[in-house]
Scaffold this active site. Structure first.
Site, mmCIF file in Angstrom:
data_model
loop_
_atom_site.group_PDB
_atom_site.id
_atom_site.type_symbol
_atom_site.label_atom_id
_atom_site.label_comp_id
_atom_site.label_asym_id
_atom_site.label_seq_id
_atom_site.Cartn_x
_atom_site.Cartn_y
_atom_site.Cartn_z
ATOM 1 N N ASP A 49 0.837 -1.206 0.000
ATOM 2 C CA ASP A 49 0.000 0.000 0.000
ATOM 3 C C ASP A 49 0.874 1.259 0.000
ATOM 4 O O ASP A 49 0.359 2.381 -0.035
ATOM 5 C CB ASP A 49 -1.020 0.000 1.143
ATOM 6 C CG ASP A 49 -0.376 -0.029 2.516
ATOM 7 O OD1 ASP A 49 0.866 -0.081 2.597
ATOM 8 O OD2 ASP A 49 -1.127 0.006 3.517
ATOM 9 N N SER A 50 2.197 1.070 -0.023
ATOM 10 C CA SER A 50 3.110 2.192 -0.286
ATOM 11 C C SER A 50 2.764 2.838 -1.633
ATOM 12 O O SER A 50 3.202 3.952 -1.915
ATOM 13 C CB SER A 50 4.569 1.714 -0.286
ATOM 14 O OG SER A 50 4.715 0.568 -1.106
ATOM 15 N N LYS A 118 -0.999 -9.427 2.828
ATOM 16 C CA LYS A 118 -0.221 -8.957 3.984
ATOM 17 C C LYS A 118 -1.109 -8.017 4.776
ATOM 18 O O LYS A 118 -1.875 -7.248 4.189
ATOM 19 C CB LYS A 118 1.052 -8.235 3.530
ATOM 20 C CG LYS A 118 1.835 -7.620 4.697
ATOM 21 C CD LYS A 118 3.241 -7.214 4.299
ATOM 22 C CE LYS A 118 3.333 -5.876 3.599
ATOM 23 N NZ LYS A 118 2.851 -4.734 4.398
ATOM 24 N N GLU A 120 -1.063 -5.492 8.537
ATOM 25 C CA GLU A 120 -0.258 -4.913 9.607
ATOM 26 C C GLU A 120 -0.875 -5.217 10.966
ATOM 27 O O GLU A 120 -2.091 -5.262 11.098
ATOM 28 C CB GLU A 120 -0.152 -3.388 9.421
ATOM 29 C CG GLU A 120 0.596 -2.999 8.167
ATOM 30 C CD GLU A 120 0.739 -1.486 8.021
ATOM 31 O OE1 GLU A 120 0.428 -0.743 8.969
ATOM 32 O OE2 GLU A 120 1.170 -1.054 6.933
ATOM 33 N N GLU A 187 9.521 -4.044 10.212
ATOM 34 C CA GLU A 187 9.872 -2.726 9.660
ATOM 35 C C GLU A 187 10.376 -1.779 10.748
ATOM 36 O O GLU A 187 9.803 -1.700 11.850
ATOM 37 C CB GLU A 187 8.641 -2.089 8.970
ATOM 38 C CG GLU A 187 8.942 -0.683 8.459
ATOM 39 C CD GLU A 187 7.922 -0.140 7.458
ATOM 40 O OE1 GLU A 187 6.999 -0.872 7.070
ATOM 41 O OE2 GLU A 187 8.080 1.026 7.065
HETATM 42 O O1 KIV Z 1 3.524 -0.974 1.621
HETATM 43 C C1 KIV Z 1 4.605 -1.538 1.408
HETATM 44 O O2 KIV Z 1 5.214 -1.397 0.341
HETATM 45 C C2 KIV Z 1 5.152 -2.371 2.467
HETATM 46 C C3 KIV Z 1 6.538 -2.877 2.350
HETATM 47 C C4 KIV Z 1 7.546 -1.843 2.145
HETATM 48 C C5 KIV Z 1 6.896 -3.756 3.472
HETATM 49 O O3 KIV Z 1 4.483 -2.620 3.406
#
Ligand code: KIV
Length: 284
Positions: A49-50, A118, A120, A187
């Site tokens: 989500d980056s 994924k 968090e 992280e």
């Molecule tokens: O959102 C993302 O790209 C991430 C990774 C950098 C671990 O969570």
């Protein structure tokens, strides 16, 4: 991409079995062309989500939607055939209850064809991780600095500098592993904590800003390629400086268009090159 039959991806059980073995290479990707370039070199393509920051110019990941993740997930799947593709569940799509998390995770997997999601969070997300994994959704955890909690963390600070935080993050990683996650992103933690987590839990740790002690590493691709002009965190290594190259290319294009040098005859279809432009009287 070639026919589906050519596609033989690294699987979740294969990654799980890499604990303590050859480091797991991970990069983020959000588009088909980038996935094509990265796929031969990585074990995991992470649709993080980056993308809220690097693709959409948002200030945080909180505005990222499930639709964005699904669309970019499909794009990355189209551009890859070897890497395991893991897609972030965005803020608000899984925290409410395990049932809501399952519904949204199932959409992500069924609409994109990716292998895992994924999410968090630590101990508080363990029941959700267990609910998902027991129902066929492979989950990668994410502990330490968790950007979706920016408002409760009060900023992006390295985790584990004091004993209390270090103990909490370790307990989070242990809870995520016990709940059935196949690996976990660690992280923004101090090296000692990343090492302790990696030693203590039975699943691979994927570090970002968490030292080489982890079982694998991940970087945001735009950071690694020097595409992000503003602040570069200490843990990022820029393997290329593509930002200035793109800017130079755009400047050359603009200059050639203005000078009528582009398109040249070699870029035109059939027609002879246009006659030189006759300057109108008022320009003479
Ligand atoms: O959102 C993302 O790209 C991430 C990774 C950098 C671990 O969570």
């Amino acid at each position: 991409m070639s026919a589906q039959t050519d596609i033989k991806r690294i699987t979740v059980p294969q990654l799980r079995a890499r604990k303590g073995e050859a480091p797991i290479v991970t990069l983020t990707a959000y588009t088909t062309p980038m996935a094509r370039l990265l796929d031969p070199h990585v074990d995991i393509l992470m649709v993080g989500d980056s993308l809220g920051r690097v693709v959409y110019g948002l200030d945080s990941t909180l505005g990222v939607t499930l639709e964005m993740m699904i669309n970019h997930g499909k794009a990355v799947m189209r551009g890859s055939r070897r890497a395991c593709v893991v897609i972030d569940l965005p803020f608000g799509s899984y925290q409410e209850s395990p049932e809501v998390a399952f519904r949204n995770a199932a959409r992500v997997l069924s609409e994109t064809g990716a292998q895992a999601v994924k999410l968090e969070g630590g101990a508080e997300m363990a029941p959700t991780i267990a609910f998902l994994t027991q129902r066929g959704v492979p989950v990668m955890g994410h502990v330490g600095l968790t950007p979706q909690s920016i408002n409760t963390l009060g900023g992006f600070r390295t985790q584990g500098r004091d004993d209390a935080t270090a103990r909490r993050v370790l307990a989070d990683a242990e809870a995520v592993a016990r709940a059935g996650a196949f690996s976990v992103v660690v992280e923004g933690t101090v090296e000692t904590l990343a090492r302790e987590i990696t030693t203590r839990i039975p699943i691979p740790t994927i570090g970002i800003g968490a030292s080489p002690s982890c079982d694998g590493q991940v970087l945001v691709i735009d950071d690694a390629l020097g595409l992000v002009a503003d602040f570069t965190p200490k843990f990022v290594k820029r393997y290329a400086e593509l930002g200035p190259l793109i800017s130079e290319a755009a400047a050359s294009y603009a200059a050639e268009v203005k000078a009528r040098k582009f398109p040249g005859p070699e870029h035109c279809f059939g027609a002879p090159p246009p006659p030189p432009r006759v300057r109108p009287n008022h320009e003479r």
